[in-house]
Motif scaffolding. Structure first.
Motif, PDB file in Angstrom:
ATOM      1  N   MET B 108       0.827  -1.190   0.000  1.00  0.00           N
ATOM      2  CA  MET B 108       0.000   0.000   0.000  1.00  0.00           C
ATOM      3  C   MET B 108       0.871   1.254   0.000  1.00  0.00           C
ATOM      4  SD  MET B 108      -3.012  -0.443   2.660  1.00  0.00           S
ATOM      5  CE  MET B 108      -2.913   1.040   3.620  1.00  0.00           C
ATOM      6  N   ILE B 109       1.900   1.209   0.824  1.00  0.00           N
ATOM      7  CA  ILE B 109       2.753   2.381   1.005  1.00  0.00           C
ATOM      8  C   ILE B 109       3.478   2.751  -0.278  1.00  0.00           C
ATOM      9  CG2 ILE B 109       4.935   3.024   2.131  1.00  0.00           C
ATOM     10  CD1 ILE B 109       3.680   1.813   4.704  1.00  0.00           C
ATOM     11  N   LYS B 110       3.794   1.741  -1.077  1.00  0.00           N
ATOM     12  CA  LYS B 110       4.517   2.026  -2.322  1.00  0.00           C
ATOM     13  C   LYS B 110       3.608   2.573  -3.413  1.00  0.00           C
ATOM     14  CE  LYS B 110       6.874  -1.900  -2.329  1.00  0.00           C
ATOM     15  NZ  LYS B 110       7.789  -2.983  -2.691  1.00  0.00           N
ATOM     16  N   LYS B 111       2.292   2.472  -3.212  1.00  0.00           N
ATOM     17  CA  LYS B 111       1.393   2.829  -4.295  1.00  0.00           C
ATOM     18  C   LYS B 111       0.539   4.059  -4.029  1.00  0.00           C
ATOM     19  CE  LYS B 111       2.433  -0.491  -7.072  1.00  0.00           C
ATOM     20  NZ  LYS B 111       3.246  -0.169  -8.247  1.00  0.00           N
ATOM     21  N   ILE B 112       0.453   4.479  -2.782  1.00  0.00           N
ATOM     22  CA  ILE B 112      -0.450   5.583  -2.518  1.00  0.00           C
ATOM     23  C   ILE B 112       0.036   6.366  -1.310  1.00  0.00           C
ATOM     24  CG2 ILE B 112      -2.063   4.287  -1.027  1.00  0.00           C
ATOM     25  CD1 ILE B 112      -3.617   6.249  -3.680  1.00  0.00           C
ATOM     26  N   TYR B 113      -0.279   7.653  -1.318  1.00  0.00           N
ATOM     27  CA  TYR B 113       0.097   8.467  -0.180  1.00  0.00           C
ATOM     28  C   TYR B 113      -1.022   8.522   0.849  1.00  0.00           C
ATOM     29  CZ  TYR B 113       1.017  12.181   2.978  1.00  0.00           C
ATOM     30  OH  TYR B 113       1.200  12.876   4.142  1.00  0.00           O
ATOM     31  N   ARG B 116       1.612   7.965   6.965  1.00  0.00           N
ATOM     32  CA  ARG B 116       2.019   6.590   7.301  1.00  0.00           C
ATOM     33  C   ARG B 116       1.733   6.235   8.747  1.00  0.00           C
ATOM     34  NH1 ARG B 116       1.877   6.121   2.127  1.00  0.00           N
ATOM     35  NH2 ARG B 116       3.789   6.581   0.985  1.00  0.00           N
ATOM     36  N   ALA B 272       8.799   4.801   1.494  1.00  0.00           N
ATOM     37  CA  ALA B 272       8.522   4.120   0.227  1.00  0.00           C
ATOM     38  C   ALA B 272       9.805   3.699  -0.488  1.00  0.00           C
ATOM     39  CB  ALA B 272       7.668   5.001  -0.666  1.00  0.00           C
TER      40      ALA B 272
END
Lengths: 403, 275
Positions: B108-113, B116, B272
């Protein structure tokens, strides 16, 4: 009237420190760049000195080859990672779609995943609730909405996921080309939704390899190369600029050699125009150094589509018993237009003797894309391996009842 | 005129933006609820696990500390331990899950802001299931033993809340550290295991005080949960109020929590790139 600015980027740069990235996929994504950067030092700038402005209502296509920095730019713009230098000003609510179905949990039902994915994309539960019925209807999986998504087919899964994304109402939409991957129907839906968003006067940033889509949908184009902007302007000129970056698509990394032969070059070029489309046709040309006195030299070409389906497998003996000399040979083949469908292809090449002794086999030797062209109003790609121009005889034979 | 968002490479904040966290309140709730929904998914006995785990722990602790080691407590030992387990199990659960939460949601973290911090924070909610279950066990045992709660029982939620802050402080630290140093993934179970022995879950801290010099007790109370477990138990059963040493634990919790937010903020922007 002066258009409002949606995104303003100045002196943007993103540096990666080589060797510290733990993630294998990121590493492989940057692997080409790593090779050249490693010699210089520890820092690798995925993008550097990026300046541009995007006006409200613009549909901007961002194009560039693999490793040009498109994904990094996208990640920085969507705030997934922080830039190392520079500044970005964004006016309006942003939604970035780097994939569909982010956060989908297989154990949860379709209904639950709509809420989960919607809130991850930045909607409030109230907003999701208000659009819930539309989302379900658009997805076409209403019957299975209370079934855990792990039981969905991949098509249903993607439709539901895309449906959530399609109901975001951002002022600025950032889309990665991965979205355009999928079956023809899905692509059509996706691109159609993009035009809708644009028609409503919102701003779209679209990163793609799909030149046809860029030409069709975008009003502006930005070309990236090696982490910098090489062109920024009209989308048609951007496409030209992109192609002038290197007309041929050979991948030097893949050129191989062994003790029998050494491939010097492999080129795929359009027969007409400046890039390969369905109607342009293309030539493929190999240059290789034959290192042994093997008789009856033959070269076989195999074209495969992205599903590894063989489009054709064709070979010829080019040298008879007498003249299989050592030295450099070149073979060029021509494929006329309107035969092969659009899409991503790879070539495999086999150099052999007529005794079926393989001297050298390289798979794939090159990758290239045949751009789509719209046909009878279809902008999206059509299924099928071939895309011939078919002549039809269409006749009205009269009203049956009266004859 | 829409709101302007500015991303500046030079701009660094010391603390996470609380306004932004508030805007993502719904994501926080959805993530917490997702954890709740999937926690016992695909298990045959499902929610029963929430009872089995504390009961088995309770039986073993009672056997070892109550019967074998014969630890003396003012109230029946089983009650004493159950009460200790409420805050300790919650702490252990939240610390473990928020500690590994960032790594687990890397896709999720790699695809959307989104901020965190929402991810480790959301883990504090689902752990409340265990609190509810253990409290239920405690109530049943109290009725069985005929022991009424003390007048200070209204303080219990406050101690539980302090326990939550402690768990989040440690959990946020761990989640941020794990991004760069995966070693911490292996340290977490170790911390849970050892932590239970250095926390007065199944024995009174006073017992430890008798055996150790004063300075050693100050060190003992550096364990944030020492004060929480003692305080929570006191709030329910009354008796002698916990001493000043408890405030060492609370000071520790404050430091851990504030520094965890600062450290998390420092690494947040690059998460990310590392996961």
């Amino acid at each position: 009237m002066e258009q409002e600015i949606a995104i303003k980027v100045s002196d943007l740069g993103k540096k990666y420190i080589i060797g510290k990235q733990k993630d294998a996929s990121l590493r492989s994504a940057l692997s080409n760049a790593f090779k050249s950067a490693a010699a210089k030092g520890d820092d690798f700038w995925a993008i550097q000195n990026i300046d541009f402005e995007i006006k409200r209502g613009d549909i901007v296509g961002i194009i560039g080859k693999n490793g040009a920095g498109k994904s990094t730019l996208l990640k920085v713009l969507s705030q997934i990672t922080k830039p190392s230098t520079g500044r970005i000003e964004i006016n309006g609510r942003v939604a970035s779609l780097l994939e569909v179905g982010t956060g989908f949990h297989p154990e949860l039902t379709g209904r639950e995943n709509i809420y989960l994915n919607g809130t991850i994309l930045g909607m409030t539960r109230k907003e999701v609730k208000a659009k819930f019925d539309d989302i379900v209807e658009f997805s076409g999986v209403a019957k299975f909405i209370d079934t855990p998504v792990k039981h969905y087919s991949s098509g249903m899964y993607v439709r539901l996921a895309f449906s959530v994304a399609a109901h975001l109402e951002p002022e600025i939409l950032i889309i990665d080309e991965v979205l355009a991957v999928g079956d023809a129907e899905f692509q059509k839906k996706c691109l159609g939704k993009m035009s809708d968003v644009a028609a409503e006067g919102r701003t779209v940033l679209f990163v793609s390899h799909n030149i046809a889509a860029i030409k069709e949908l975008c009003t502006k184009g930005i070309v990236l190369n090696k982490g910098g902007i090489v062109f920024n302007g009209n989308q048609m000129d951007a496409v030209e600029a992109y192609h002038s970056l290197g007309r041929s698509v050979h991948e030097t990394d893949l050129i191989k050699a062994n003790e029998n032969a050494e491939i010097l070059n492999f080129d795929v070029s359009p027969l007409a125009g400046s890039f390969i489309t369905i109607s342009s046709g293309f030539t493929f040309e190999i240059e290789f150094n034959h290192l042994r006195e093997k008789k009856n030299l033959a070269v076989t070409f195999e074209l495969l589509n992205k599903d590894q389906v063989v489009v054709f497998h064709h070979g010829e003996w080019f040298c008879s018993e007498n003249d299989s000399k050592k030295g450099v040979y070149s073979v060029k083949g021509k494929i006329p237009g309107n035969i092969v469908n659009s899409g991503h292809y790879t070539f495999k090449v086999i150099i052999s003797t007529n005794m079926h002794e393989i001297l050298l086999e390289v798979d794939p030797i090159t990758r290239f894309e045949i751009a789509n062209e719209s046909q009878a109003g279809h902008h999206s790609t059509l299924p099928g391996i071939t895309r011939p121009v078919i002549e039809y005889d269409f006749n009205y034979l009269g009203d049956k009842a009266n004859s | 005129m829409p709101k302007t968002k500015i991303i500046d490479a030079k701009h660094r904040q010391l603390f996470p933006s609380f306004g932004e966290l508030k805007r993502y309140k719904d994501l926080f709730l959805t993530l917490a609820w997702r954890d709740f929904r999937v926690r016992y998914a695909q298990t045959t006995i499902g929610f029963l696990w929430a009872f089995i785990q504390p009961i088995v722990t309770l039986v073993i602790l009672s056997l070892v500390f109550g019967r074998i080691a014969k630890v003396e407590t003012d109230i029946p030992h089983t009650l004493f331990t159950t009460c200790g387990l409420i805050t300790w199990t919650y702490f252990a659960y939240v610390m473990t899950n928020s500690g590994k939460s960032i790594i687990e949601s890397q896709n999720m973290i790699k695809k959307i802001y989104f901020p965190r911090l929402i991810v480790p924070l959301s883990k504090a909610v689902v752990g409340l299931i265990d609190v509810g279950v253990t409290v239920l066990i405690l109530i049943v045992l109290m009725i069985y033993e005929g022991i009424a709660p003390a007048g200070t029982v209204w303080l219990a939620p406050i101690f539980l809340f302090i326990g939550m802050i402690a768990a989040l402080g440690v959990g946020i630290w761990l989640s941020a550290l794990t991004i760069r140093f995966r070693d911490f993934q292996h340290i977490i179970p170790f911390m849970v295991q050892l932590g239970m022995f250095i926390t007065p879950v199944a024995y009174p801290a006073e017992k430890a005080a008798e055996q150790m010099p004063e300075w050693a007790m100050s060190i003992y109370y550096l364990n944030p949960m020492a004060g929480v477990v003692q305080g929570f138990r006191w709030s329910i059963f009354g008796g002698e109020a916990p001493g000043n040493l408890m405030y060492i634990s609370f000071g520790m919790i404050a430091i851990l929590f504030v520094t965890s937010l600062m450290y998390f903020k420092r690494v947040e922007d690059e998460i990310a790139d590392f996961v």
